[in-house]
Design an enzyme around this catalytic site. Structure first.
Site, PDB file in Angstrom:
ATOM      1  N   TYR A 131       0.823  -1.211   0.000  1.00  0.00           N
ATOM      2  CA  TYR A 131       0.000   0.000   0.000  1.00  0.00           C
ATOM      3  C   TYR A 131       0.860   1.266   0.000  1.00  0.00           C
ATOM      4  O   TYR A 131       0.438   2.301  -0.497  1.00  0.00           O
ATOM      5  CB  TYR A 131      -0.891   0.047   1.256  1.00  0.00           C
ATOM      6  N   LYS A 144       2.997 -15.353   2.546  1.00  0.00           N
ATOM      7  CA  LYS A 144       3.250 -16.092   1.299  1.00  0.00           C
ATOM      8  C   LYS A 144       4.760 -16.330   1.259  1.00  0.00           C
ATOM      9  O   LYS A 144       5.479 -15.878   0.357  1.00  0.00           O
ATOM     10  CB  LYS A 144       2.737 -15.263   0.106  1.00  0.00           C
ATOM     11  N   ASP A 176      -3.084 -18.212   0.436  1.00  0.00           N
ATOM     12  CA  ASP A 176      -4.081 -18.901  -0.403  1.00  0.00           C
ATOM     13  C   ASP A 176      -4.749 -20.022   0.383  1.00  0.00           C
ATOM     14  O   ASP A 176      -5.972 -20.188   0.362  1.00  0.00           O
ATOM     15  CB  ASP A 176      -3.437 -19.411  -1.716  1.00  0.00           C
ATOM     16  N   ASP A 193      -6.377  -7.051   4.365  1.00  0.00           N
ATOM     17  CA  ASP A 193      -7.517  -6.409   3.708  1.00  0.00           C
ATOM     18  C   ASP A 193      -8.414  -7.479   3.097  1.00  0.00           C
ATOM     19  O   ASP A 193      -9.639  -7.481   3.296  1.00  0.00           O
ATOM     20  CB  ASP A 193      -6.998  -5.453   2.619  1.00  0.00           C
ATOM     21  N   ASP A 216     -12.285  -9.100   4.615  1.00  0.00           N
ATOM     22  CA  ASP A 216     -13.551  -9.055   3.860  1.00  0.00           C
ATOM     23  C   ASP A 216     -14.112 -10.463   3.698  1.00  0.00           C
ATOM     24  O   ASP A 216     -15.307 -10.697   3.837  1.00  0.00           O
ATOM     25  CB  ASP A 216     -13.338  -8.449   2.458  1.00  0.00           C
TER      26      ASP A 216
HETATM   27  C1  IPM Z   1     -10.327  -1.139   4.171  1.00  0.00           C
HETATM   28  C2  IPM Z   1     -10.563  -0.568   2.794  1.00  0.00           C
HETATM   29  C3  IPM Z   1      -9.396   0.320   2.412  1.00  0.00           C
HETATM   30  C4  IPM Z   1      -8.149  -0.541   2.372  1.00  0.00           C
HETATM   31  C5  IPM Z   1      -9.585   1.088   1.090  1.00  0.00           C
HETATM   32  C6  IPM Z   1     -10.825   1.949   1.108  1.00  0.00           C
HETATM   33  C7  IPM Z   1      -8.380   1.888   0.715  1.00  0.00           C
HETATM   34  O1  IPM Z   1     -10.779  -1.584   1.880  1.00  0.00           O
HETATM   35  O2  IPM Z   1     -10.190  -0.366   5.121  1.00  0.00           O
HETATM   36  O3  IPM Z   1     -10.302  -2.364   4.293  1.00  0.00           O
HETATM   37  O4  IPM Z   1      -7.887  -1.206   1.358  1.00  0.00           O
HETATM   38  O5  IPM Z   1      -7.429  -0.573   3.359  1.00  0.00           O
HETATM   39 MG    MG Z   2     -10.908  -3.524   2.716  1.00  0.00          MG
END
Ligand code: IPM
Ligand code: MG
Length: 372
Positions: free
Chosen positions: A142, A189, A221, A245, A249
């Site tokens: 990032y 990884k 993975d 990240d 999710d």
């Molecule tokens: C998160 C989001 C952010 C990230 C984006 C909006 C830049 O997805 O906080 O998980 O990737 O960190």
């Molecule tokens: Mg995110």
């Protein structure tokens, strides 16, 4: 207790869900006699529209001078669909994380039995799920150097980590693991990436200081598959920025909705609390987004200040709302969905009334402090 909180509603559904969190902060202020002073500031796409930048100096200074930041969400499709734009809302978020040195992003994954029917996972897999993800937040791909060739036909993003960036979050994760089930899984990884091998080395060294904590190592993975196939096996997952990240999710699917997951980002001084979901632009202004992730992020804020009773009260309010079918459409299943603002009103009401709220069909007991 007296604290200064900068509130950043942001974009899309951000302002709607943050408004519900604010109701909860006000209710807690009232009930526990705290003085949490709230100051709103522009952030994200809305700030680009108004000021030409996603994070103005004035917003950044307000955050730096606060005890905590409460954020909604940022992002707007008009920026996503045009890769040539030089200014994007996400740049503001990354700059804020870096400026506040929020290196550790804590994302708990909790299941609620009442939501079993909205989770796509089979019910037996949801038993005993209680995990937390420690995602490194200010390093890795990032923040590495970004390059594009002059003719625009090639590009690169550097993923780089130093040992101290790994060890400071690793220590936090090991400490947290000792207060949980003493199990830490490093997701990396290491079969391919040099940075991952450095993570393993640093974590292996630190693990010597925590003999009670069992440490597992999983390639990302495989971890993605295991998080779905057998989520109950995990206690604490420690991982770098990008993997965290994605895995968080993915893990939200277990709970049943991304709208349920809160997060805390902590570093040296100011901490930040935000739902893990994005700005969900399709739902903007419709009062249908789930505010529970935002409200549960407020609970994490109180916990951060050592106010455990307040945090517990908020979590009980969220559970009470779910048990009484006061839920938004994402988790309503075949129940009648409530609006975002109604969910916020009801949870704030639960707090004001110290949990003594009775719902009979559609009517709620109305008192001086609590009018629904
Ligand atoms: C998160 C989001 C952010 C990230 C984006 C909006 C830049 O997805 O906080 O998980 O990737 O960190
Ligand atoms: Mg995110």
């Amino acid at each position: 207790m007296e604290k200064k909180i900068t509130v950043l509603p942001g974009d899309g559904i951000g302002p709607e869900v943050v408004a519900q969190g604010v109701k909860v902060i006000e209710a807690i202020n009232h009930l526990f006699d705290h003085k949490f002073h709230l100051k709103e500031a522009d952030f994200g796409a809305i700030s680009i529209d108004k000021h030409g930048t996603p994070l103005t100096d004035s917003t950044l200074n307000s955050c730096l001078e606060s005890d905590a930041v409460f954020l909604g969400a940022i992002g707007d499709p008009k920026f996503d669909n045009d890769p040539s734009l030089p200014v994007r809302p996400e740049q503001g978020l990354l700059k804020l994380r870096k400026s506040l040195e929020l290196f550790s992003n804590v994302r708990p994954i909790t299941t609620y039995s009442i939501l079993n029917d909205v989770s796509p996972l089979k019910n037996h897999l949801l038993e005993n799920v209680d995990m937390v993800i420690y995602r490194e937040l200010t390093g890795g791909i990032y923040f590495g150097e970004k390059k594009k060739s002059e003719d625009g036909t090639s590009a690169s993003d550097l993923c780089s980590y130093s040992d101290w960036e790994i060890s400071r979050i690793a220590y936090q994760a090991f400490e947290a693991a000792t207060n949980r089930r003493n199990k830490l899984t490093l997701v990396d990884k290491a079969n391919v990436l040099e940075t991952s091998r450095l993570w393993r080395k640093v974590v292996q060294e630190i693990s010597q200081e925590y003999p009670k904590v069992t440490v597992d190592y999983l390639f990302v993975d495989n971890a993605a598959m295991q998080v779905m196939a057998n989520p109950g096996q995990f206690d604490l997952i420690l991982t770098e920025n990008m993997f965290g990240d994605i895995i968080s999710d993915l893990a939200s699917v277990i709970t049943g909705s991304l709208g349920m997951l809160p997060s805390a980002s902590v570093g040296k001084k100011v901490a930040m609390f935000e739902p893990i979901h994005g700005s969900y632009p399709q739902a903007k202004g419709q009062d249908l987004a789930n505010p529970m992730a935002s409200i549960l992020s407020v609970a994490m804020m109180y916990e951060h200040f050592g106010l455990f009773q307040e945090a517990e009260m908020i979590r009980n309010g969220v559970k009470w709302a779910m048990n009484n079918e006061v839920v938004t459409q994402d988790i309503a299943g075949d129940r009648e969905p409530s609006t975002c603002s109604k969910v916020g009103d009801m949870i704030a009401c639960y707090i004001e009334e110290r949990g003594n709220v009775n719902i009979k069909s559609d009517t709620v007991r109305v008192s001086l402090n609590c009018i629904i």
